[in-house]
Design a protein around this motif. Structure first.
Motif, PDB file in Angstrom:
ATOM      1  N   ALA A 176       0.761  -1.159   0.073  1.00  0.00           N
ATOM      2  CA  ALA A 176       0.087  -0.061  -0.158  1.00  0.00           C
ATOM      3  C   ALA A 176       0.990   1.347   0.229  1.00  0.00           C
ATOM      4  N   PRO A 177       0.673   2.199  -0.765  1.00  0.00           N
ATOM      5  CA  PRO A 177       1.481   3.515  -0.714  1.00  0.00           C
ATOM      6  C   PRO A 177       1.228   4.282   0.351  1.00  0.00           C
ATOM      7  N   PRO A 178       2.286   4.773   0.853  1.00  0.00           N
ATOM      8  CA  PRO A 178       2.161   5.785   1.786  1.00  0.00           C
ATOM      9  C   PRO A 178       1.609   7.037   1.821  1.00  0.00           C
ATOM     10  N   ILE A 179       1.000   7.718   2.669  1.00  0.00           N
ATOM     11  CA  ILE A 179       0.606   9.026   2.394  1.00  0.00           C
ATOM     12  C   ILE A 179       1.258  10.138   2.411  1.00  0.00           C
ATOM     13  N   TYR A 180       1.744  10.754   1.310  1.00  0.00           N
ATOM     14  CA  TYR A 180       2.532  11.761   1.306  1.00  0.00           C
ATOM     15  C   TYR A 180       1.825  13.353   1.103  1.00  0.00           C
ATOM     16  N   SER A 181       0.648  13.295   0.753  1.00  0.00           N
ATOM     17  CA  SER A 181      -0.089  14.551   0.352  1.00  0.00           C
ATOM     18  C   SER A 181      -1.515  14.351   1.104  1.00  0.00           C
ATOM     19  N   LEU A 182      -2.345  15.244   0.860  1.00  0.00           N
ATOM     20  CA  LEU A 182      -3.795  15.115   1.351  1.00  0.00           C
ATOM     21  C   LEU A 182      -4.513  15.757   0.268  1.00  0.00           C
ATOM     22  N   PRO A 183      -5.957  15.391   0.308  1.00  0.00           N
ATOM     23  CA  PRO A 183      -7.057  15.512  -0.696  1.00  0.00           C
ATOM     24  C   PRO A 183      -7.555  17.058  -0.089  1.00  0.00           C
ATOM     25  N   VAL A 184      -8.477  17.483  -0.878  1.00  0.00           N
ATOM     26  CA  VAL A 184      -9.176  18.673  -0.612  1.00  0.00           C
ATOM     27  C   VAL A 184     -10.019  18.343   0.051  1.00  0.00           C
ATOM     28  N   THR A 185     -10.507  19.290   1.331  1.00  0.00           N
ATOM     29  CA  THR A 185     -11.458  18.977   2.317  1.00  0.00           C
ATOM     30  C   THR A 185     -11.866  20.360   2.805  1.00  0.00           C
ATOM     31  N   SER A 186     -13.087  20.278   3.538  1.00  0.00           N
ATOM     32  CA  SER A 186     -13.781  21.549   4.125  1.00  0.00           C
ATOM     33  C   SER A 186     -14.715  21.205   5.058  1.00  0.00           C
ATOM     34  N   ALA A 187     -15.081  22.027   6.025  1.00  0.00           N
ATOM     35  CA  ALA A 187     -15.893  21.861   7.194  1.00  0.00           C
ATOM     36  C   ALA A 187     -16.657  23.102   7.519  1.00  0.00           C
ATOM     37  N   ILE A 188     -17.848  23.007   7.652  1.00  0.00           N
ATOM     38  CA  ILE A 188     -18.523  24.051   8.555  1.00  0.00           C
ATOM     39  C   ILE A 188     -18.442  23.903  10.099  1.00  0.00           C
ATOM     40  N   CYS A 189     -17.966  25.134  10.524  1.00  0.00           N
ATOM     41  CA  CYS A 189     -17.709  25.122  11.924  1.00  0.00           C
ATOM     42  C   CYS A 189     -18.425  25.889  12.732  1.00  0.00           C
ATOM     43  N   ASP A 190     -19.187  26.911  12.382  1.00  0.00           N
ATOM     44  CA  ASP A 190     -19.910  27.898  12.999  1.00  0.00           C
ATOM     45  C   ASP A 190     -21.273  28.170  11.989  1.00  0.00           C
ATOM     46  N   PRO A 191     -22.446  27.750  12.406  1.00  0.00           N
ATOM     47  CA  PRO A 191     -22.854  26.837  13.378  1.00  0.00           C
ATOM     48  C   PRO A 191     -22.469  25.491  13.557  1.00  0.00           C
ATOM     49  N   ALA A 192     -22.529  24.910  14.511  1.00  0.00           N
ATOM     50  CA  ALA A 192     -22.374  23.423  14.782  1.00  0.00           C
ATOM     51  C   ALA A 192     -23.433  22.732  14.560  1.00  0.00           C
ATOM     52  N   HIS A 193     -23.432  21.416  14.214  1.00  0.00           N
ATOM     53  CA  HIS A 193     -24.571  20.218  13.963  1.00  0.00           C
ATOM     54  C   HIS A 193     -25.556  20.308  15.387  1.00  0.00           C
ATOM     55  N   GLY A 194     -26.778  20.542  15.175  1.00  0.00           N
ATOM     56  CA  GLY A 194     -27.724  20.716  16.058  1.00  0.00           C
ATOM     57  C   GLY A 194     -27.915  22.093  16.850  1.00  0.00           C
ATOM     58  N   ASP A 195     -27.234  23.025  16.252  1.00  0.00           N
ATOM     59  CA  ASP A 195     -27.438  24.487  17.117  1.00  0.00           C
ATOM     60  C   ASP A 195     -28.602  24.956  16.399  1.00  0.00           C
ATOM     61  N   THR A 196     -29.176  26.022  17.038  1.00  0.00           N
ATOM     62  CA  THR A 196     -30.232  26.747  16.660  1.00  0.00           C
ATOM     63  C   THR A 196     -29.716  27.983  16.192  1.00  0.00           C
ATOM     64  N   VAL A 197     -29.950  28.465  14.867  1.00  0.00           N
ATOM     65  CA  VAL A 197     -29.385  29.848  14.407  1.00  0.00           C
ATOM     66  C   VAL A 197     -30.429  30.699  14.141  1.00  0.00           C
ATOM     67  N   THR A 198     -30.363  31.953  14.196  1.00  0.00           N
ATOM     68  CA  THR A 198     -31.278  32.922  14.064  1.00  0.00           C
ATOM     69  C   THR A 198     -31.100  33.561  12.495  1.00  0.00           C
ATOM     70  N   ALA A 199     -32.195  33.385  11.845  1.00  0.00           N
ATOM     71  CA  ALA A 199     -32.070  34.213  10.496  1.00  0.00           C
ATOM     72  C   ALA A 199     -32.286  35.543  10.629  1.00  0.00           C
ATOM     73  N   LYS A 200     -31.492  36.477   9.830  1.00  0.00           N
ATOM     74  CA  LYS A 200     -31.359  37.717  10.015  1.00  0.00           C
ATOM     75  C   LYS A 200     -31.690  38.108   8.626  1.00  0.00           C
ATOM     76  N   ASN A 201     -32.989  38.690   8.259  1.00  0.00           N
ATOM     77  CA  ASN A 201     -33.236  39.426   6.968  1.00  0.00           C
ATOM     78  C   ASN A 201     -33.327  38.300   5.866  1.00  0.00           C
ATOM     79  N   GLY A 202     -33.740  37.114   6.525  1.00  0.00           N
ATOM     80  CA  GLY A 202     -33.856  35.932   5.412  1.00  0.00           C
ATOM     81  C   GLY A 202     -32.525  35.194   5.224  1.00  0.00           C
TER      82      GLY A 202
END
Length: 553
Positions: free
Chosen positions: A422-448
């Motif tokens: 198996a080839p060693p991992i020497y680089s990383l693929p593209v990724t992203s994540a939503i940080c704020d809000p978190a899963h399960g949060d309640t967020v307020t909609a402002k001006n829709g």
């Protein structure tokens, strides 16, 4: 009692406390016989002597304040230090663990529970005691043997508040390896305590482009070694027909031009928990999205050091650079891994021998006094506490290189996986994540509109071109309009990108499911599902990031 009187009383008892220091010296004598670093030993003796005198000072004052109480305790209780006291309440370990701050600081010793909050400012060892907060002091006293005296046992018992529940008594015989661990920020989310592994909370990730050192995620494989920058050396060995070895102190490394590189470090197992939950179990630390942080690293270029040692560019084919750290496992084996030599000698890769992080000396958790920084690669290649660099025709033979951080297809099992092929991992693929809000949060909609923030990153120096968010399970996509990134040259974008997107919501809409995906300058985009990239180690976990939030209008 005045400070003058305390000191006079201490001097009158000097023989007693000098004997205490001598006991500490005797305890450390065996280690001394096997040490080459006499200076370090002398510091230990001096610390023991100072600690003994200071402990005497504390004991003298403490004995006055608690003389009556101790007398009463001695009359009513003949138990030794840490023995069970039937006259005191019983506490569970979970409750004790909550008392780990300077406002309320409890420790245990054998069966005993002690509230030593008021003693903290007087502790001769300074903040090192903070590592024992809410935990047993036994491993620490096994290392710092000067504590084991009648006087200090009596002092400890004067802080006694209860007993540890019998069900929470544990074997601490191997805990001494961990007693000198650094003090960590309480905001980190601890995944394992020994070795210490912790991620940065998601909302704090997007609070700073360069992650504060105390919040930078921590990935350890073994205990953090104790090293001295003035004595530390890095050995460079080149095996090319004949073996050439050179050694550099940190001061000697300063002969090379110093430079800085802004780079995110990400564990190859970042976001593993999603793969584990959405497909099927994998083996490894259950990282969420917090095993990535960004910093400015300062040091000298590896390529400059290698060339100064006589390495030629023409000798790269089929060769490797082995990095070995000073951290050692229970069997005495140092941590080690490697990268291809051609990767090390590519000037665009900007590989550093780093001494500083965000303008400060490297913290112990992040490699003090010297580490490698391999931008764009899995963080495991950025070996901490670097003590040797070896140019060899072979990859590192360590377990961490041969049996981990390698890529398998989704059908491989632990029974069928062939790590050697198996080839060693020497680089990383593209990724992203939503940080704020978190899963399960309640967020307020402002001006829709609902505002969301997150990070995106790609390995190998690729730049993040775009981050797209879907509010309707992939039917439509909204592009993030704010992107904060560094101004690095093409193919040298080693930092992460922080982004902000504004998502329209309908009037009366109560729930919102959000999907996030990023595209890099190689036009690689995250895959939609984890099913297609599942692997037994849960590495390279980069499918769409998905969360659900409740909407408040």
């Amino acid at each position: 009692m005045s400070l003058k009187n305390i000191l006079l009383r201490t001097i009158n008892q000097k023989n007693k406390y000098i004997n205490l220091a001598a006991t500490a010296v005797k305890i450390n004598q065996e280690q001394y016989n096997h040490r080459d670093q006499n200076n370090k030993y002398k510091k230990t003796v001096a610390t023991a002597l100072f600690s003994s005198v200071l402990i005497g000072t504390v004991l003298a004052e403490k004995s006055k304040n608690n003389k009556k109480e101790l007398k009463e305790n001695n009359e009513e209780n003949t138990c030794g230090a840490g023995e069970k006291r039937p006259d005191l309440p019983t506490y569970r370990a979970e409750e004790i663990s909550k008392h780990n701050s300077k406002k309320s600081f409890w420790v245990t010793y054998k069966n005993g529970v002690y509230d030593v909050t008021s003693f903290l400012p007087s502790h001769p060892g300074g903040d090192q005691i903070m590592n024992a907060g809410g935990y047993s002091i036994e491993p620490f006293w096994n290392v710092y043997g000067m504590h084991k005296t009648k006087e200090i046992y009596a002092l400890l018992e004067s802080y006694r508040i209860g007993n540890l529940h019998e069900d929470d008594m544990v074997d601490l015989s191997d805990e001494e390896l961990w007693v000198k661990e650094p003090i960590r920020d309480k905001r980190l989310i601890v995944k394992t305590s020994k070795p210490f592994n912790a991620e940065i909370p998601a909302k704090l990730q997007v609070a700073h482009f360069d992650t504060p050192n105390e919040l930078f995620y921590v990935r350890q494989h073994m205990p953090v070694p104790e090293l001295d920058s003035s004595e530390h050396r890095v050995r460079v060995t080149i095996k090319n027909g004949q073996t050439v070895t050179r050694e550099f102190s940190l001061q000697q490394l300063d002969q090379f031009p110093r430079t800085a590189v802004r780079a995110a470090l990400m564990c190859a197992g970042n976001r593993r928990s999603e793969m584990n939950e959405q497909v099927k179990p994998v083996k490894g630390i259950s990282w969420q999205g917090g095993a990535i942080s960004n910093a400015v690293w300062e040091g000298v270029l590896l390529i400059d050091v290698l060339k100064a040692c006589g390495l030629e560019d023409t000798s790269t084919a089929g060769k490797h650079v082995i990095f070995t750290g000073s951290d050692i496992d229970a069997t005495g084996v140092n941590f080690s891994t490697s990268i291809p030599l051609e990767q090390a000698l590519n000037p665009k890769n900007r590989i550093l021998l780093a001494t500083h992080m965000n303008g400060a000396v490297l913290p112990p958790d992040h490699g003090y006094p010297l580490r490698v920084i391999v931008p764009g690669a899995p963080a495991v290649r950025s070996v901490k506490w670097l003590e040797s660099i070896t140019i060899s025709k072979d990859e590192s033979s360590s377990h961490w290189h041969q049996k981990d951080y390698r890529s398998f297809n989704a059908s491989k099992t632990w029974e069928t996986a062939d790590f050697a092929s198996a080839p060693p991992i020497y680089s990383l693929p593209v990724t992203s994540a939503i940080c704020d809000p978190a899963h399960g949060d309640t967020v307020t909609a402002k001006n829709g509109v609902v505002e969301i923030r997150g990070y995106a990153y790609s390995g190998g120096g690729a730049k993040i071109l775009r981050v797209d968010i879907s509010p309707d399970c992939g039917k439509t996509w909204v592009q993030a309009e704010e992107m904060q990134s560094d101004d690095a040259p093409p193919q040298q974008h080693y930092a992460w990108t922080l982004w902000t997107a504004r998502i329209p919501v309908s009037k009366g809409q109560k729930e919102l499911e959000l999907w996030a995906k990023a595209t890099d300058s190689n036009f690689n985009t995250q895959p939609e599902r984890f099913n297609d990239i599942w692997n037994i180690r849960g590495v390279l976990s980069n499918a769409y990031h998905r969360i659900k939030v409740q909407i408040k209008h």
